[in-house]
Design a protein around this motif. Structure first.
Motif, PDB file in Angstrom:
ATOM      1  N   VAL A  10       0.892  -1.086  -0.031  1.00  0.00           N
ATOM      2  CA  VAL A  10      -0.017  -0.017   0.028  1.00  0.00           C
ATOM      3  C   VAL A  10       0.896   1.083  -0.079  1.00  0.00           C
ATOM      4  CG1 VAL A  10      -1.821   1.241   1.448  1.00  0.00           C
ATOM      5  CG2 VAL A  10      -1.985  -1.106   1.042  1.00  0.00           C
ATOM      6  N   VAL A  68      -3.909  -0.684  -4.009  1.00  0.00           N
ATOM      7  CA  VAL A  68      -4.928  -0.248  -3.236  1.00  0.00           C
ATOM      8  C   VAL A  68      -5.465  -1.378  -2.323  1.00  0.00           C
ATOM      9  CG1 VAL A  68      -7.421   0.359  -4.039  1.00  0.00           C
ATOM     10  CG2 VAL A  68      -5.567   1.059  -5.371  1.00  0.00           C
ATOM     11  N   LEU A 111     -10.078   1.192   0.889  1.00  0.00           N
ATOM     12  CA  LEU A 111     -11.409   1.370   0.022  1.00  0.00           C
ATOM     13  C   LEU A 111     -12.340   0.456   0.760  1.00  0.00           C
ATOM     14  CD1 LEU A 111     -10.564   1.904  -3.261  1.00  0.00           C
ATOM     15  CD2 LEU A 111     -11.133   3.700  -1.757  1.00  0.00           C
ATOM     16  N   GLN A 164     -10.130   4.591  -9.062  1.00  0.00           N
ATOM     17  CA  GLN A 164      -8.846   3.771  -8.726  1.00  0.00           C
ATOM     18  C   GLN A 164      -8.629   2.369  -9.988  1.00  0.00           C
ATOM     19  OE1 GLN A 164     -10.917   4.745  -6.573  1.00  0.00           O
ATOM     20  NE2 GLN A 164      -9.807   5.520  -4.839  1.00  0.00           N
ATOM     21  N   VAL A 186      -4.374  -4.465  -6.611  1.00  0.00           N
ATOM     22  CA  VAL A 186      -5.174  -4.388  -5.497  1.00  0.00           C
ATOM     23  C   VAL A 186      -5.149  -5.526  -4.553  1.00  0.00           C
ATOM     24  CG1 VAL A 186      -7.173  -3.345  -6.887  1.00  0.00           C
ATOM     25  CG2 VAL A 186      -7.197  -5.739  -6.802  1.00  0.00           C
TER      26      VAL A 186
END
Length: 138
Positions: A33, A38, A58, A79, A87
């Motif tokens: 991160v 993400v 998120l 994003q 991710v």
């Protein structure tokens, strides 16, 4: 009557999903991160309210995950700019997130990974948490 081509147990599905995933430890996820990945929390609001949340993650509940992260979906989040976005998905204990990350890989998000042990492992590792329960991100 249609015959089922193959039947698998959930454990078999989970093992197959994990065989193609990179599962990150909490510290590896935090480092990713910091490097631009993400972090996505897929737990329902009631669970986040009870357990807590990871600051900056998120919130995309499981039932809309693919639509929000598919770069060609009209319902994607900003994003989800392309299929190369990195991710890291997490749930409470790291089971649902494995299946979710594998689903994202099937959409072409080849860098999708999950957090081994989920939120609970993150919390046990002493990484930052906050009170939970905020609304999902749009």
């Amino acid at each position: 009557m249609t015959e089922v081509a193959s039947r698998r147990s959930i454990d078999e599905m989970l093992n197959e999903a994990r065989s193609r995933l990179r599962r990150l430890s909490p510290r590896e996820a935090a480092a990713a991160v910091a490097d631009g990945a993400v972090l996505v929390d897929i737990r329902p609001q009631a669970q986040r309210r009870l357990e807590g949340e990871v600051p900056g993650a998120l919130i995309i509940e499981r039932n809309v995950l693919e639509w929000r992260l598919d770069p060609v979906s009209p319902h994607r989040i900003p994003q989800a700019s392309d299929h190369d976005v990195r991710v890291i998905i997490f749930c409470s204990q790291g089971y649902t997130s494995s299946l979710a990350a594998a689903s994202l890989q099937e959409l072409g998000l080849t860098r999708a990974a999950d957090l081994a042990g989920g939120y609970q492992a993150w919390d046990r590792a002493g990484l930052p948490t906050t009170q939970g329960g905020r609304d999902p991100d749009a």
